[in-house]
Design a protein around this motif. Sequence first.
Motif, mmCIF file in Angstrom:
data_model
loop_
_atom_site.group_PDB
_atom_site.id
_atom_site.type_symbol
_atom_site.label_atom_id
_atom_site.label_comp_id
_atom_site.label_asym_id
_atom_site.label_seq_id
_atom_site.Cartn_x
_atom_site.Cartn_y
_atom_site.Cartn_z
ATOM 1 N N GLU A 17 5.901 8.719 -12.867
ATOM 2 C CA GLU A 17 6.244 7.376 -12.386
ATOM 3 C C GLU A 17 5.949 7.237 -10.891
ATOM 4 N N GLN A 18 6.169 8.309 -10.113
ATOM 5 C CA GLN A 18 5.860 8.249 -8.690
ATOM 6 C C GLN A 18 4.350 8.079 -8.484
ATOM 7 N N ALA A 19 3.563 8.743 -9.304
ATOM 8 C CA ALA A 19 2.112 8.579 -9.216
ATOM 9 C C ALA A 19 1.713 7.142 -9.544
ATOM 10 N N PHE A 20 2.391 6.552 -10.515
ATOM 11 C CA PHE A 20 2.113 5.153 -10.850
ATOM 12 C C PHE A 20 2.494 4.241 -9.682
ATOM 13 N N LEU A 21 3.617 4.547 -9.004
ATOM 14 C CA LEU A 21 4.016 3.766 -7.829
ATOM 15 C C LEU A 21 2.958 3.882 -6.728
ATOM 16 N N ASP A 22 2.446 5.093 -6.508
ATOM 17 C CA ASP A 22 1.399 5.271 -5.494
ATOM 18 C C ASP A 22 0.164 4.444 -5.849
ATOM 19 N N ARG A 23 -0.177 4.406 -7.125
ATOM 20 C CA ARG A 23 -1.318 3.592 -7.552
ATOM 21 C C ARG A 23 -1.039 2.100 -7.312
ATOM 22 N N ARG A 43 0.876 0.778 -5.072
ATOM 23 C CA ARG A 43 0.781 0.504 -3.629
ATOM 24 C C ARG A 43 -0.688 0.406 -3.199
ATOM 25 N N ALA A 44 -1.531 1.248 -3.750
ATOM 26 C CA ALA A 44 -2.951 1.199 -3.413
ATOM 27 C C ALA A 44 -3.567 -0.120 -3.880
ATOM 28 N N GLU A 45 -3.165 -0.589 -5.060
ATOM 29 C CA GLU A 45 -3.693 -1.859 -5.565
ATOM 30 C C GLU A 45 -3.197 -3.032 -4.716
ATOM 31 N N LEU A 46 -1.938 -2.982 -4.291
ATOM 32 C CA LEU A 46 -1.423 -4.045 -3.431
ATOM 33 C C LEU A 46 -2.187 -4.066 -2.108
ATOM 34 N N ASN A 47 -2.456 -2.892 -1.559
ATOM 35 C CA ASN A 47 -3.228 -2.817 -0.320
ATOM 36 C C ASN A 47 -4.623 -3.409 -0.516
ATOM 37 N N ARG A 48 -5.252 -3.133 -1.681
ATOM 38 C CA ARG A 48 -6.562 -3.713 -1.975
ATOM 39 C C ARG A 48 -6.480 -5.240 -2.050
ATOM 40 N N MET A 49 -5.430 -5.758 -2.688
ATOM 41 C CA MET A 49 -5.256 -7.211 -2.788
ATOM 42 C C MET A 49 -5.092 -7.840 -1.411
ATOM 43 N N ARG A 50 -4.337 -7.171 -0.548
ATOM 44 C CA ARG A 50 -4.137 -7.701 0.800
ATOM 45 C C ARG A 50 -5.440 -7.689 1.598
ATOM 46 N N GLU A 51 -6.191 -6.614 1.506
ATOM 47 C CA GLU A 51 -7.460 -6.540 2.230
ATOM 48 C C GLU A 51 -8.439 -7.605 1.733
ATOM 49 N N ALA A 52 -8.430 -7.865 0.439
ATOM 50 C CA ALA A 52 -9.305 -8.912 -0.100
ATOM 51 C C ALA A 52 -8.921 -10.282 0.445
ATOM 52 N N SER A 96 -1.917 -6.563 -9.429
ATOM 53 C CA SER A 96 -2.935 -6.407 -10.465
ATOM 54 C C SER A 96 -4.018 -5.452 -9.994
ATOM 55 N N ASP A 97 -4.804 -4.949 -10.948
ATOM 56 C CA ASP A 97 -5.921 -4.085 -10.584
ATOM 57 C C ASP A 97 -7.176 -4.930 -10.393
ATOM 58 N N GLU A 98 -8.301 -4.270 -10.146
ATOM 59 C CA GLU A 98 -9.534 -5.005 -9.862
ATOM 60 C C GLU A 98 -9.989 -5.848 -11.045
ATOM 61 N N ALA A 99 -9.628 -5.449 -12.238
ATOM 62 C CA ALA A 99 -10.008 -6.211 -13.426
ATOM 63 C C ALA A 99 -9.066 -7.377 -13.695
#
Length: 701
Positions: A30-36, A38-47, A109-112
């Motif tokens: 679950e912690q690994a899923f949380l890290d993922r 956070r990475a997706e949220l960071n991608r959304m913000r950068e976009a 959300s993810d890139e898809a």
Amino acid sequence: MRASDAPTGPSTESPRCPAGDDARVELDREQAFLDRARAELNRMREAAEALDASRASDAISGEVLSRVLARRIASLQDDPRTTLFFGRIDLAPQDGPAESFHIGRRHVSDEAGDPVVVDWRAPLATAFYRASRNNRMDVTLRRRFGVEHGRLTALEDEHLTSADAAAGDGATGSLLAAEIERPRTGPMRDIVSTIQPEQDEIVRGDLTTTICVQGAPGTGKTAVGLHRAAWLLYSFRDRLDRSGVLVVGPNRAFLDHIGAVLPSLGEVRVSHATIDSLLDHGRVRADEPAEVAALKGDVRMAAVLRRAVWSRVQRPTEALVVPRGVRRWRVPAYVAQEVLDELATRGVRYSSARSLLPMRLSHQVLLAMERSGESPDDRVQDAVARSAPVRAYVSQLWPALDPAAVLHGLFADADTLAAAAGDDLSPDEQRMLLWDKPPRSKGTARWSRADMPLLDELADLLERVPSLGHVVLDEAQDLSPMQLRAVGRRCSTGSATVLGDIAQGTTPWATSSWQEAMRHLGKSSHDLVVLDRGFRVPAAVIEYAARLLPLTAPGLGAPTSVRTNEGRLRIVETAPADLIASVADAVRDAVAAPGSVGVIAPDAVVPGLSDGLADAGIAFGRLDTDHGDDEDHQVEVVPASVAKGLEFDRVVVVEPAAIAAAEPDERTGLRRLYVVLTRAVSELTVVHAEPLPGPLAEPTD
């Protein structure tokens, strides 16, 4: 918070923590899923940050797009102190593989475009809050997470399809109990991870439905109202972006206390106001006896003010004469009266009807011209409407008014007030309203707080107050009928969420009936929901405070605490000379544990108490009627009149008898005391030198 550190729930509870190595493996996953996430949220913000508003087709569109992007980027900020999700649900397979969804404060959300975290307001998330053994809503497992410093520290599973689910249905798991009872400092926090089914039904009520919540202390009614605002903005975004949402609270300290809730849920589009700032029609420079303020807040004043406004329309005694070229056109007085009667009965506001009068009169002139064989067009009608004779005639029959001038005329002149009062006010009541020394003009009038709703009523009689899409009104039981009317016209074409507790009414005009209050609000058609399960106030505290209910709210049922931790109650009797020293000792005991401490005292005692605590070397902040400072303090000194709506882990109440005696009557005083006693989340200490009020003097177990 680790599950091992949390309070122990009932032995029959169904939530379970996976054991041993399995728990560690699952937690790491679950912690690994949380890290993922956070990475997706960071991608959304950068976009979002990469989008260029300057490339819009025009400057106006660019400005609008810039604001939208700024709001979008702000909503995508990650808070490292917390997690992006607080729960998970596993759904039974429906013609395919089983699915799992993590529930959090915002959508990720993810890139898809597939969901990584589901917004708690989404329809799918409803099952996280409401699924039970009686209605599983296709949920096979509900998982809650323990969180510490932004990392997952524990997990707890509730298997709704297992054999022992029936035994534990409705029980409070250890992580849920830990979150409810977790020590807090600073402003109110959201309850999004601990919303209960009965609360969720209120939160997700339809926008067209006005809901009135009768909520006992600690039932979460204020938080429920704020989460409802966030849910409505999510579910009806386009409509409410246009019409707006407003939260109305009792005072600035209260608004500061709740100010962090909506931003934490990703909503920054909600306006906040106190009832005083909402009805700001001038500087308040006068105080008046409670009986006068109560009379000004009486709903009968609405009829008095309406007569005062519309009585200014005069009956024409002479014809309107409009010279034009070599001709003089006449509109007979009886025809002018028909025009006035038609406008007065259309249901439009006074000033709006007045603005129509010149064109109505000029139309009569045009009819006379046509009867004589002329063919006037619209330009002629406009010219006649703007002519000096028509403007003078309108000013004579339908004078321009402003709220302050009308109210000044009423309170300054006995004959004017008597004419407007009709049969609604007795001669004695009229004398109560008249100024002893009338000011010369409206500009020198010393308005009181109770005058503000009257000025607001007059402003609406002259020009309609625009309606918002939704209004959340907290502590509604304390508002006078005229204040309720003022709030009601802000949602006359929208809906409202009305929050309060009859037992906590602390004004002389506090309502004794929600049906009556909702009628004044203009929302006779509404859903009344009762919340009586207390999640915040422990049993020891609520049972002690409930001793006052037979005197303050006869017939109202006592709330029930569902906390597994019964809390702590201490009664400390001391000598008058040792009062401040005893309070200081109680505060020192309270700060020994983590969490917030509120020291609630009679308003008149606060200055001296503050000095005494400072001399004792105790650091504290102070909440006053307007607001506190910008820092979070573990200890806050709070005047009793400001305590409503606030909460602290531990509360020290100073001189209950003096708190009650400060109010204008016994019922209001004991209601104020009831409010003060129910601010504690874990522990209540009562320090007194004066004898306790009757029901509280009985021995405690």
